[in-house]
Every structure is written in structure tokens, then in C-alpha cells.
Design an enzyme around this catalytic site. Structure first.
Site: not given
Length: 173
Positions: A2, A34, A46, A125
Site C-alpha cells: 500500500t 487504511k 495509517g 510499497s
């Protein structure tokens, strides 16, 4: 996988995250949440990593925030100690960004509680893509939310595990 980015500028802190949930090379969900407020709404968090692990960490952090109200740094340090030393928590695969009106922190399973110097940070990521974009935009964009949204759009264009379905939460100082 994410992307979460946090931007602090002109008395406002914004935490933005994408909504993509992937299993291997397959997108399972494109509108996951998230990023969310914690405590009494005075902290935004988050996560990047395994979803179930992140929910466990959200619950643990909320408990620490209740134990240490108004002390985000202390609550995070205490949670990081637990995360690192507890046999069950040590196996969790996630990272978190948390922010209140004054402080932004990155929490990791290795016991790190990191505070970015410039109030801008990213995890996941696509976190480094969003971080680089946000830092570049910080000098030319007037507000934190615009920077965060544009940085997330850039990350979504580059990272296959990041999409443009955003959840954005903000606090004013």
C-alpha cells in the site's frame, strides 16, 4: 502492499492512503480504509502491511492512547516496546504512521519510533515515491492536502500496489 503519506504544512497535518488490497498479483479490493482517526479523533493513523495485523496494532495503540491521553509520543514508545518484546506482536507484519496536531511518527515492528524532520513521510510499497513527490511539491503547493493528494497520484502512477482511491484525514493545529 500500500501507500500512506503524511504531510504537515501551514498548521495542518494530512494523512492519505490508497485503497488497494492485493493478494499476490490480484487486486482483491480497491476501496479499503487504511487511514482512520483514533482515540477521540485527535490522532490519525495509517497502516501498510497485513490488514489483520494492522487492526491489532490500531487496537493496541488506542489502548495506549487511553492510558496516556494527549501524549502521542509516550503512547507510541510504549506500544513499540510491546510490539518488539511480545512474542505474538513480534510476528505482525505492518508499519504505521500516526499524527496528532503537533507530532508525526512512523512506527515499525523493530521498535522504531521515528519522527520525520520536515513533517513529511511515507510508508508502504509506494511510500518512497509519495515521499519524494511530497517533498518536491512542498515548496510549490500552498497546502498539505493538495500536496498529499498529488503525491499519492504520482505514487499510484508508478507503484502497481497503489491505486487512486484515496482516504484522506486531516487535523488543524
Amino acid at each position: 502492499m500500500t501507500t500512506i503519506v503524511t504531510v504537515r504544512k501551514n498548521g495542518k497535518v494530512v494523512v492519505a492512503g490508497d485503497g488497494q488490497v492485493s493478494l499476490g498479483q490480484t487486486v482483491i479490493k480497491n476501496n479499503a480504509r487504511k487511514v482512520r482517526p483514533l482515540g477521540k479523533g485527535d490522532v490519525i493513523a495509517g497502516f501498510a502491511g497485513a490488514t489483520a495485523d494492522a487492526f491489532t496494532l490500531f487496537e493496541r495503540l488506542e489502548a495506549k492512547l487511553e492510558q496516556y491521553p494527549g501524549q502521542l509520543m509516550r503512547a507510541c514508545v510504549e506500544m513499540a516496546k510491546d510490539w518488539r518484546t511480545d512474542r505474538y506482536l513480534r510476528r505482525l507484519e505492518a508499519m504505521m504512521i500516526v499524527a496528532d496536531k503537533q507530532t508525526t511518527l512512523v512506527l515499525t515492528g523493530t521498535g522504531d519510533v521515528l519522527e520525520p524532520v520536515d513533517g513529511i513521510t511515507g510508508i508502504g510499497s509506494g511510500g518512497n515515491f509519495a515521499l519524494a513527490a511530497a517533498r518536491a511539491l512542498a515548496d510549490v503547493e500552498p497546502d498539505a492536502e493538495t500536496i498529499a493528494r498529488k503525491a499519492m497520484a504520482i505514487a499510484a502512477d508508478i507503484c502497481v500496489y497503489t491505486n487512486d482511491s484515496l482516504v484522506v484525514e486531516a487535523l488543524d493545529e
